[in-house]
Design a protein around this motif. Structure first.
Motif, mmCIF file in Angstrom:
data_model
loop_
_atom_site.group_PDB
_atom_site.id
_atom_site.type_symbol
_atom_site.label_atom_id
_atom_site.label_comp_id
_atom_site.label_asym_id
_atom_site.label_seq_id
_atom_site.Cartn_x
_atom_site.Cartn_y
_atom_site.Cartn_z
ATOM 1 N N THR A 108 -34.110 51.836 -13.429
ATOM 2 C CA THR A 108 -33.867 53.287 -13.340
ATOM 3 C C THR A 108 -33.754 53.956 -14.700
ATOM 4 O OG1 THR A 108 -31.442 53.055 -13.308
ATOM 5 C CG2 THR A 108 -32.597 52.950 -11.179
ATOM 6 N N ILE A 109 -33.982 53.204 -15.780
ATOM 7 C CA ILE A 109 -33.796 53.772 -17.119
ATOM 8 C C ILE A 109 -35.094 53.791 -17.911
ATOM 9 C CG2 ILE A 109 -31.362 53.089 -17.254
ATOM 10 C CD1 ILE A 109 -32.264 50.777 -19.134
ATOM 11 N N ASP A 110 -35.055 54.568 -18.978
ATOM 12 C CA ASP A 110 -36.122 54.568 -19.973
ATOM 13 C C ASP A 110 -35.494 54.184 -21.301
ATOM 14 O OD1 ASP A 110 -38.292 55.591 -18.340
ATOM 15 O OD2 ASP A 110 -37.222 57.506 -18.363
ATOM 16 N N VAL A 111 -36.206 53.394 -22.069
ATOM 17 C CA VAL A 111 -35.763 52.999 -23.405
ATOM 18 C C VAL A 111 -36.719 53.638 -24.401
ATOM 19 C CG1 VAL A 111 -35.383 51.060 -24.972
ATOM 20 C CG2 VAL A 111 -34.771 50.844 -22.554
ATOM 21 N N VAL A 112 -36.153 54.365 -25.366
ATOM 22 C CA VAL A 112 -36.957 55.060 -26.372
ATOM 23 C C VAL A 112 -36.542 54.534 -27.742
ATOM 24 C CG1 VAL A 112 -37.572 57.295 -27.352
ATOM 25 C CG2 VAL A 112 -37.096 57.104 -24.902
ATOM 26 N N VAL A 113 -37.528 54.075 -28.516
ATOM 27 C CA VAL A 113 -37.267 53.480 -29.824
ATOM 28 C C VAL A 113 -37.928 54.314 -30.911
ATOM 29 C CG1 VAL A 113 -37.525 51.401 -31.250
ATOM 30 C CG2 VAL A 113 -37.204 51.183 -28.773
ATOM 31 N N THR A 114 -37.166 54.593 -31.972
ATOM 32 C CA THR A 114 -37.742 55.237 -33.156
ATOM 33 C C THR A 114 -37.506 54.343 -34.370
ATOM 34 O OG1 THR A 114 -35.741 56.503 -33.669
ATOM 35 C CG2 THR A 114 -37.380 57.575 -32.254
ATOM 36 N N VAL A 115 -38.462 54.384 -35.267
ATOM 37 C CA VAL A 115 -38.376 53.645 -36.529
ATOM 38 C C VAL A 115 -38.442 54.678 -37.637
ATOM 39 C CG1 VAL A 115 -39.444 51.880 -37.992
ATOM 40 C CG2 VAL A 115 -39.501 51.631 -35.489
ATOM 41 N N ASP A 116 -37.353 54.817 -38.380
ATOM 42 C CA ASP A 116 -37.234 55.841 -39.427
ATOM 43 C C ASP A 116 -37.632 57.226 -38.893
ATOM 44 O OD1 ASP A 116 -36.072 54.429 -41.478
ATOM 45 O OD2 ASP A 116 -37.966 53.933 -42.466
ATOM 46 N N GLY A 117 -37.185 57.539 -37.685
ATOM 47 C CA GLY A 117 -37.414 58.856 -37.095
ATOM 48 C C GLY A 117 -38.738 59.019 -36.372
ATOM 49 N N GLU A 118 -39.609 58.021 -36.441
ATOM 50 C CA GLU A 118 -40.914 58.100 -35.772
ATOM 51 C C GLU A 118 -40.892 57.250 -34.502
ATOM 52 O OE1 GLU A 118 -45.603 57.026 -36.619
ATOM 53 O OE2 GLU A 118 -44.204 57.093 -38.307
ATOM 54 N N ALA A 119 -41.239 57.859 -33.371
ATOM 55 C CA ALA A 119 -41.240 57.141 -32.091
ATOM 56 C C ALA A 119 -42.333 56.082 -32.072
ATOM 57 C CB ALA A 119 -41.436 58.120 -30.947
ATOM 58 N N LEU A 120 -42.038 54.956 -31.421
ATOM 59 C CA LEU A 120 -43.065 53.928 -31.254
ATOM 60 C C LEU A 120 -44.241 54.514 -30.480
ATOM 61 C CD1 LEU A 120 -41.075 50.723 -30.179
ATOM 62 C CD2 LEU A 120 -42.136 51.180 -32.391
ATOM 63 N N ALA A 121 -45.446 54.093 -30.837
ATOM 64 C CA ALA A 121 -46.641 54.558 -30.123
ATOM 65 C C ALA A 121 -46.582 54.131 -28.657
ATOM 66 C CB ALA A 121 -47.900 54.004 -30.791
ATOM 67 N N VAL A 122 -46.082 52.913 -28.409
ATOM 68 C CA VAL A 122 -45.922 52.405 -27.045
ATOM 69 C C VAL A 122 -44.448 52.050 -26.871
ATOM 70 C CG1 VAL A 122 -46.612 50.648 -25.366
ATOM 71 C CG2 VAL A 122 -48.268 51.452 -27.060
ATOM 72 N N GLN A 123 -43.784 52.755 -25.972
ATOM 73 C CA GLN A 123 -42.365 52.504 -25.695
ATOM 74 C C GLN A 123 -42.249 51.368 -24.673
ATOM 75 O OE1 GLN A 123 -39.824 53.865 -27.298
ATOM 76 N NE2 GLN A 123 -41.031 55.345 -28.450
ATOM 77 N N PRO A 124 -41.141 50.618 -24.737
ATOM 78 C CA PRO A 124 -40.986 49.512 -23.784
ATOM 79 C C PRO A 124 -40.773 50.015 -22.357
ATOM 80 C CG PRO A 124 -39.017 49.767 -25.149
ATOM 81 C CD PRO A 124 -40.041 50.708 -25.691
ATOM 82 N N PRO A 125 -41.676 49.668 -21.438
ATOM 83 C CA PRO A 125 -41.573 50.142 -20.055
ATOM 84 C C PRO A 125 -40.664 49.239 -19.212
ATOM 85 C CG PRO A 125 -43.582 48.914 -20.307
ATOM 86 C CD PRO A 125 -42.911 48.912 -21.650
ATOM 87 N N VAL A 126 -39.379 49.222 -19.506
ATOM 88 C CA VAL A 126 -38.457 48.277 -18.866
ATOM 89 C C VAL A 126 -38.350 48.513 -17.377
ATOM 90 C CG1 VAL A 126 -37.134 47.900 -20.966
ATOM 91 C CG2 VAL A 126 -36.421 49.689 -19.401
ATOM 92 N N PRO A 127 -38.219 47.465 -16.602
ATOM 93 C CA PRO A 127 -38.469 46.072 -16.987
ATOM 94 C C PRO A 127 -39.974 45.802 -17.061
ATOM 95 C CG PRO A 127 -37.882 46.172 -14.665
ATOM 96 C CD PRO A 127 -37.789 47.575 -15.205
ATOM 97 N N PHE A 128 -40.361 44.821 -17.885
ATOM 98 C CA PHE A 128 -41.787 44.528 -18.037
ATOM 99 C C PHE A 128 -41.988 43.060 -18.378
ATOM 100 C CE2 PHE A 128 -40.478 45.428 -22.383
ATOM 101 C CZ PHE A 128 -41.270 44.629 -23.189
#
Length: 163
Positions: free
Chosen positions: A78-98
């Motif tokens: 039921t959640i989304d995980v969003v990751v940024t590296v030095d303020g820039e979002a990952l091109a592909v976010q982890p589609p949990v669970p996967f």
């Protein structure tokens, strides 16, 4: 004039303080009732539960791990995980669970893995490794911020500096 019965105006003047006190008491009771009804009808909204997470990131392995530190158990489907590296979002976010998705190496660990129990409790760790095809890459000293959201509402956030 002592002992003389009250007549006319004098009798009305002696009743006036009693009527005034009764009127003030009645007014106070009415106002108290209005305030009590008003306060009783106010609904107190339920706050979303507080969650705490701690993140670690290793640049040598491109691995990000998130530990659930406090709060209710979470169903990761039921959640989304969003990751940024030095303020820039990952091109592909982890589609949990996967399991074995583009942008990630191998399967994730813990409840982020689609083959594991999807309930994420306090003390449990969940992690994943970025593939070289995902950008930006993780370098030593980069600030990694991981946000956990449900239906667009932030449940918690953790940041770390990559080793």
């Amino acid at each position: 004039m002592v002992g003389r019965p009250l007549t006319g105006c004098a009798r009305l003047r002696s009743i006036s303080p009693v009527v005034g006190v009764i009127a003030l008491v009645a007014l106070t009771v009415c106002l108290g009732t209005i305030v009590a009804v008003g306060v009783g009808s106010v609904e107190i909204g339920t706050e979303s539960p507080a969650f705490g997470f701690e993140a670690t990131a290793e640049s040598a392995t491109d691995r990000i791990v998130l530990e659930h530190q406090y709060g209710d158990e979470i169903d990761v489907s039921t959640i989304d995980v969003v990751v940024t590296v030095d303020g820039e979002a990952l091109a592909v976010q982890p589609p949990v669970p996967f399991f074995q998705e583009d942008g990630f190496r191998g399967g994730p660990t813990g409840p982020f893995n689609s083959r594991a129990d999807s309930r994420w409790g306090v003390g449990e760790r969940a992690g994943f490794r970025l593939a070289s095809t995902n950008a930006p890459t993780i370098d030593p000293g980069d600030e990694i911020v991981v946000s956990v959201e449900r239906d667009g509402t932030l449940l918690g956030q953790a940041s770390t500096v990559a080793e």
